[in-house]
Design an enzyme around this catalytic site. Structure first.
Site, PDB file in Angstrom:
ATOM      1  CD  GLU A 201     -31.092 -31.480   4.355  1.00 36.03           C
ATOM      2  OE1 GLU A 201     -31.561 -30.904   3.346  1.00 36.03           O
ATOM      3  OE2 GLU A 201     -30.162 -31.015   5.032  1.00 36.03           O
TER       4      GLU A 201
ATOM      5  CE1 TYR B 154     -32.749 -30.230  12.502  1.00 35.41           C
ATOM      6  CE2 TYR B 154     -32.161 -28.037  11.739  1.00 35.41           C
ATOM      7  CZ  TYR B 154     -31.949 -29.394  11.745  1.00 35.41           C
ATOM      8  OH  TYR B 154     -30.958 -29.923  10.992  1.00 35.41           O
TER       9      TYR B 154
ATOM     10  CB  CYS C 169       4.420  12.458  52.424  1.00 41.73           C
ATOM     11  SG  CYS C 169       3.403  11.894  51.062  1.00 41.73           S
TER      12      CYS C 169
ATOM     13  CB  CYS D 123       5.515   8.074  49.907  1.00 39.86           C
ATOM     14  SG  CYS D 123       6.261   9.714  49.959  1.00 39.86           S
TER      15      CYS D 123
ATOM     16  CB  CYS E  55       5.596  14.479  49.131  1.00 38.94           C
ATOM     17  SG  CYS E  55       6.661  13.110  49.546  1.00 38.94           S
TER      18      CYS E  55
ATOM     19  CB  CYS F 202       5.581  11.555  46.425  1.00 43.86           C
ATOM     20  SG  CYS F 202       4.035  11.645  47.348  1.00 43.86           S
TER      21      CYS F 202
END
Length: 894
Positions: free
Chosen positions: A9, A334, A782, A785, A807, A812
Site C-alpha cells: 500500500e 508510522y 457588620c 457589609c 446584621c 446579610c
DNA sequence: GCAAGGTC
C-alpha cells in the site's frame, strides 16, 4: 522461475516486506514514480522458486467521479447526481504508478497483494488488480494477509496466500459512491441556493465560496454547534453548600459537605442552622489507602492528536504534518494507527536502550533498564489493534536535529516520553479520607501523599497533586474553625476543545484516525467554525445558520446518526449479509428522498441564513419577494433601512438591514398572520411608526408580547450595537424599562437584590425557626457589609439565652456570638471561632465559596463560587440584553 | 467548484 509482482500500500511497507523476505539480500531499482521503488530478489513460496518484484502504490490508485457531462455544476439538477453514472479512474498524479504496475505485470506470472489488511486496503487491492489484469489477463492473483511488519508474520503470509476479499472491497465501493453522491448533491444545492443570496461576510470573496456538505464534516460541525447551543441556553442556577474547616497544630483541613450542594435555599439554611446549633464535629471515619495512577496506554493517532492539542495547543492537522515528517525521517513509527497495545514480539527494551544517552531523559531510560530499580512494567493493553501498525513509538534516537522546528522537538519528545511512560510502573500515592459528622450532616476531607512518582518522573505532561491533611483519629471531636453556608451558580459547559471534538468524532465513528484532522480543518477552511487561542471551537454565523436550517427541516443531516447507519450497512456488505447493490439502492433512494424534501423546504435554510446575513443584491432568488421590503430609514444607526422580514418561525419582523452591525428590530407578535407595507401614513404619529397607532396590533402586543429571535435554541445576538441600546421601540416597553440590574437571586427586575421577596421570606423562616429578635441596639458594624448589627438572643435548644450580633440587613446573614467577641474563651458548647453564614450575603461569597468541578445537574457542568455581583459578561441568552437574565426576559412572557 | 478515503 515464476515471476511474482508484489504490491504494497505504501513504499515503506514494500521495503519492509522485501527486506524481510529477502533477508536483506535484494536489489533496488526505480520505477516511473520517484517514491515507489522496485525491490528484486529470489524467494521460495511453498517450495516453488520465485523471482520477486516488490513495489507499492500510495494509497488509493483510483478515484470515483461523475461522468463528464455531470461534472459542471450547472450541467444538471443536483438531484440527478443520485443516479448519474459514475466511473473509477486513475487520476493524473497516479498515472506513473499505474504505468509501473502495467510494465511489471506484463512480465509477471503472479500478482501478490500486500495491501493493508482493512477494508480500504482490500479496495486498493482490487484497484491494483484492475490495472494489472488490464495488461495481463493470465495473472494468478493472491492476497497476503499479515498483521505486523515482522519476520514471522511476513513469512507466514507469503507461505499462506489467500484469495482477495470481494466483500471488503465492495463495502468501500459503496461508501465511496454514497459519499460522492450525497456530498456533491448537497454541496451544489446549498452553495447555489445561498451563496448569491446573502452577503457572507466571513469570506473575502464570497462569489467563490463553496458551502460544502459532507457526511463527516457536517456531523463534526454539528458537535460544535450543539455544544454552543447548550451553552447559550444554559440558565444559571444558584445552589448552596456547607463547608467547614478545622485548624490544628498541623494546619488547616477543609471539609466539604457530602451532600454536595442543594438547589433549595430553605433546605440548605435549615440544615446549616442545625449544624450551627450543634457545631461539635465527630470524626466518624479515617481511611487510608494506597492509590495508583497508571501510565497511559501506548500511543494511537487520535491520542497523539489529542495530547498534542492539550499539551502544546497544536492543531491536529499540524500534529499529523509534523508526525509525518518525523516518520519519513525515520524517527518515529508510522503515525496513522489505531493500535494502542504493543505486540508481545516488539523488542521494547532495545527501544529504551537507544535513549540512555539522551541528555534529558537518558537517566530515566537507564533506571528503566536497571532491574534493581524495579521501574519496568510491561505496557498495558488499550484494547485496539488495527492489525497493520504498532502504536506510535520512537524508532530512532535523536537528541534533537538542527533542522527541526519547535513542533518537531515537542512531538518527538511526546512520543519518546509517552513510550517510556508506557513501560514504567504507575505512580503510587497514599490517600487519606477523613469523614466527620456535625449534627447529623456528614463532611469529608482528603489528602494525598505521593510515595513514588515512577512514570510521572518522565511523563512531565501529567501531574498528580500532593495535598496534606492534618492527622485525625476516629472518635475525635472538635469545633470547626469555620462553618459556612456558601453559594455558587451553575455554569454552562465549556466550548468544545480540539481534543473534545476528536473524542466526539471517535465515539460516533466520524472519519478515521487518518482523516479526522482533515474534517476539522475543512470546517475552518469553509468558515463554518473558528478556533480560539485555547483550541476551543465556536460555530460561525454561517456554520450555525446551516445547521439551524437543516434542523428546522427536521432532518438530522448534521448529526452523526446518518454516518453510523452508513457504517452499519458497510459492515453488512463486508461480511456478506448485504450486497453492494442492495445497500447502494436503499441508501441512495433514502438520501434522494431526503434531498428532494430539503429542496422543497429550502425556505428553512433561507430563513436561517436571513437571521445572520444580509440579503445580497446579486440575488435573483424566487423566494425573496415577500421579504426585504423597505419600511423606513433606521432611526438607530441612521445608515441603513428598516426592512420587513419573516423569521424562520414564520413571524414577521422589521429589522435594520445593517444587521449585524445594527440590531434595531421590531418583532411583531406571533398571531400576526400577514404584514404588508402600504403607502398609508397614519395621522397621529410620524412616518415610520410601526403598529403603534394600530389599536389591534397594540392590543396584541400587550397580550402576547413580542416574539423572541431564536428562543428555542437560545442563541443570543453576538454583539450589541455600540451606538445605542439593543432595541428600544415602542412595541417593546418592557425591554426598554429593564435597564436596572436584575436581582441576583430571582433574576427579576423591579427590586434590588437586597429586597428580593424570595430572600426575605427565606430569612424570616430561619429567624422564626430558631431565633427571637430582640429590640437590641446597633452596637457593632457588620464586618461583612458594614450595616449596623443588632444584638439578639438565641432560643435554640443548645444556645438558649445566648446572645449574638446579627446584621440588620435582611440580605446579610452575618452573625457572631457576643461571648466570642469578648475574650475569645467561649462557653463549653460554643464554637471557639466565629461561625458565620454568608449564604444570602452577596458581598461575602467571593471569598468563601469553593470552586466545585463537574458536580452539576446536567453533565459537564462546572460550578464556581458566586462573586455576589451579577456575573460580568453574562447576558440574557434570549435577547442578549445584559440588564437581565433569561428567566426575566420580557419576551419569555409570550 | 462538490465527498471521504488512502498516501508521498
Amino acid at each position: 522461475m515464476i515471476k511474482v509482482l508484489n504490491v504494497a500500500e505504501k513504499p515503506s511497507v514494500a521495503k519492509s516486506v522485501a527486506t524481510i523476505l529477502s533477508r536483506n539480500q535484494l536489489r533496488v531499482r526505480d520505477g516511473r514514480s520517484r517514491y515507489n521503488k522496485i525491490f528484486e530478489f529470489n524467494y521460495s513460496i511453498n517450495g516453488q522458486q520465485c523471482h520477486m518484484l516488490v513495489t507499492s502504490v500510495t494509497g488509493h490508485l483510483m478515484e470515483v467521479e461523475f461522468e463528464d457531462r455531470f461534472r459542471k455544476w450547472h450541467s444538471c439538477d443536483p438531484a440527478d447526481l443520485y443516479t448519474a453514472p459514475v466511473r473509477k479512474y486513475v487520476p493524473e498524479d497516479k498515472l506513473d504508478i499505474k504505468r509501473t504496475l502495467e510494465e511489471e505485470a506484463r512480465r509477471c506470472h503472479w500478482l501478490v497483494l500486500w495491501l493493508d489488511c482493512d477494508r480500504e486496503g482490500e479496495n486498493i487491492a482490487f484497484e491494483v488488480m484492475e490495472v494489472c489484469k488490464g495488461v495481463n489477463r493470465n495473472l494468478t492473483i493472491r492476497r497476503a494477509r499479515f498483521s505486523a511488519l515482522i519476520e514471522r508474520d511476513i513469512h507466514e503470509a507469503a507461505q499462506n496466500l489467500i484469495a482477495p476479499n470481494q466483500w471488503f472491497s465492495d463495502a468501500v465501493d459503496a461508501r465511496q459512491e454514497i459519499d460522492l453522491r450525497i456530498g456533491a448533491s448537497f454541496t451544489r444545492f446549498q452553495t447555489m441556493l445561498l451563496r448569491d443570496r446573502f452577503v457572507i461576510d466571513s469570506a473575502q470573496d464570497d462569489r467563490n465560496l463553496v458551502l460544502s456538505y459532507g457526511p463527516c464534516q457536517f456531523p463534526t460541525l454539528g458537535f460544535v454547534v450543539e455544544r454552543y447551543w447548550e451553552i447559550q441556553s444554559h440558565e444559571p442556577e444558584e445552589f448552596w453548600t456547607i463547608n467547614c474547616t478545622h485548624r490544628s497544630d498541623e494546619g488547616l483541613a477543609s471539609f466539604s459537605w457530602m451532600r454536595g450542594h442543594l438547589f433549595d435555599y430553605t433546605s440548605s439554611v435549615i440544615l446549616y442552622e442545625m449544624c450551627v446549633e450543634e457545631p461539635t464535629a465527630t470524626v466518624t471515619k479515617v481511611q487510608q489507602q494506597e492509590k495508583l495512577k497508571y501510565p497511559p496506554y501506548p500511543l494511537s493517532t487520535i491520542e497523539l492528536e489529542k495530547r498534542a492539542s492539550r499539551y502544546f495547543r497544536m492543531s491536529s492537522e499540524q500534529t499529523m504534518k509534523v508526525a509525518e515528517d518525523l516518520y519519513q525521517a525515520g524517527f518515529i513509527s508510522y503515525p496513522r494507527t489505531e493500535t494502542d497495545s504493543f505486540s508481545s514480539r516488539t523488542d521494547l527494551h532495545t527501544i529504551v536502550q537507544e535513549h540512555q544517552e539522551h541528555p534529558v531523559w537518558g537517566s530515566y531510560a537507564q533506571r528503566l533498564l536497571d532491574p534493581g530499580a524495579g521501574l519496568w512494567r510491561n505496557p498495558s493493553n488499550g484494547g485496539h489493534d488495527d492489525k497493520a501498525h504498532p502504536p506510535i513509538h520512537p524508532t530512532k534516537f535523536s537528541a534533537g536535529e538542527s533542522r527541526w522546528s519547535q513542533d518537531h522537538h515537542r512531538l518527538y519528545e511526546l512520543v519518546v516520553r509517552h513510550f517510556l511512560a508506557c513501560v514504567s510502573q504507575p505512580a503510587v500515592g497514599a490517600e487519606t479520607v477523613v469523614e466527620i459528622d456535625i449534627a447529623g450532616e456528614r463532611f469529608s476531607a482528603s489528602g494525598r501523599v505521593i510515595l513514588a512518582k515512577n512514570y510521572l518522573d518522565v511523563y512531565r505532561f501529567e501531574s498528580w497533586g500532593d495535598s496534606m491533611i492534618p492527622t485525625h483519629v476516629q472518635g475525635q471531636q472538635f469545633i470547626p474553625a469555620t462553618l459556612t453556608l456558601d453559594s455558587g451558580v451553575t455554569r454552562p459547559p465549556p466550548l468544545l476543545s480540539e481534543a473534545d471534538l476528536l473524542s466526539c468524532m471517535d465515539k460516533a465513528g466520524i472519519g478515521t484516525d487518518a482523516t479526522m484532522h482533515d474534517h476539522i480543518k475543512k470546517l475552518l477552511d469553509r468558515f463554518y467554525v473558528t478556533k480560539d487561542a485555547n483550541t476551543r471551537f465556536s460555530p460561525t454565523n454561517l456554520g450555525e445558520a446551516l445547521v439551524m436550517g437543516y434542523d428546522d427541516m427536521g432532518y438530522e443531516l448534521w448529526k452523526p446518526n446518518l454516518r453510523s447507519l452508513m457504517e452499519y450497512d458497510m459492515k453488512e456488505v463486508s461480511v456478506g449479509n448485504k450486497s453492494k447493490a442492495e445497500v447502494l439502492a436503499t441508501c441512495l433512494q433514502q438520501m434522494k428522498a431526503c434531498f428532494l424534501d430539503a429542496k422543497v423546504n429550502k425556505v428553512k435554510l433561507l430563513e436561517a441564513m436571513a437571521i445572520f446575513f444580509n440579503r445580497s443584491d446579486r440575488s435573483n432568488g424566487d423566494d425573496s419577494s415577500a421579504l426585504g421590503e423597505n419600511v423606513r430609514p433606521c432611526g438607530l444607526c441612521q445608515e441603513a433601512n428598516m426592512v420587513l422580514k419573516k423569521n424562520r418561525d414564520g413571524n414577521f419582523m422589521v429589522g435594520c438591514s445593517g444587521f449585524p452591525q445594527c440590531r434595531n428590530a421590531v418583532w411583531l407578535p406571533g398571531p400576526v398572520l400577514e404584514a404588508t407595507i402600504t403607502n398609508n401614513i397614519c395621522n397621529s404619529c410620524t412616518p415610520g411608526c410601526i403598529g403603534g397607532c394600530d389599536e389591534t396590533l397594540r392590543q396584541l402586543i400587550e397580550i402576547c408580547g413580542t416574539g423572541s429571535r431564536v428562543q428555542a435554541r437560545g442563541r443570543p445576538p453576538t454583539t450589541t450595537p455600540s451606538n445605542g441600546p439593543p432595541t428600544t421601540t415602542p412595541s417593546n416597553p418592557q425591554r426598554s424599562n429593564s435597564r436596572q440590574a436584575p436581582c441576583i437571586y430571582c433574576y427579576q427586575t423591579g427590586h434590588a437584590s437586597t429586597d428580593c421577596p424570595s430572600r426575605i421570606s427565606a430569612t424570616r423562616h430561619v429567624q422564626s425557626h430558631g431565633m427571637n429578635q430582640q429590640n437590641g441596639e446597633s452596637s457593632i458594624p457588620c464586618s461583612t457589609c458594614g450595616t449596623p448589627c443588632v444584638l439578639r438572643t438565641a432560643n435554640t435548644a443548645n444556645n438558649r439565652g445566648r446572645k449574638f450580633y446579627s446584621c440588620s440587613s435582611q440580605a446579610c446573614n452575618f452573625f457572631v456570638w457576643e461571648d466570642s467577641l469578648n475574650n475569645g474563651s467561649a462557653p463549653r458548647s460554643a464554637p471557639r471561632q466565629n461561625i458565620s453564614s454568608s449564604a444570602s450575603n452577596p458581598s461575602r461569597r467571593g471569598g468563601r465559596g469553593r470552586g466545585v468541578q463537574n458536580a452539576g445537574r446536567a453533565g459537564d457542568v462546572t460550578f464556581v463560587s458566586a462573586t455576589g455581583e451579577p456575573i460580568s459578561g453574562r447576558r440574557c441568552f434570549v435577547c442578549g440584553d445584559p440588564s437581565h437574565f433569561a428567566n426575566a426576559c420580557p419576551s419569555r412572557g409570550s
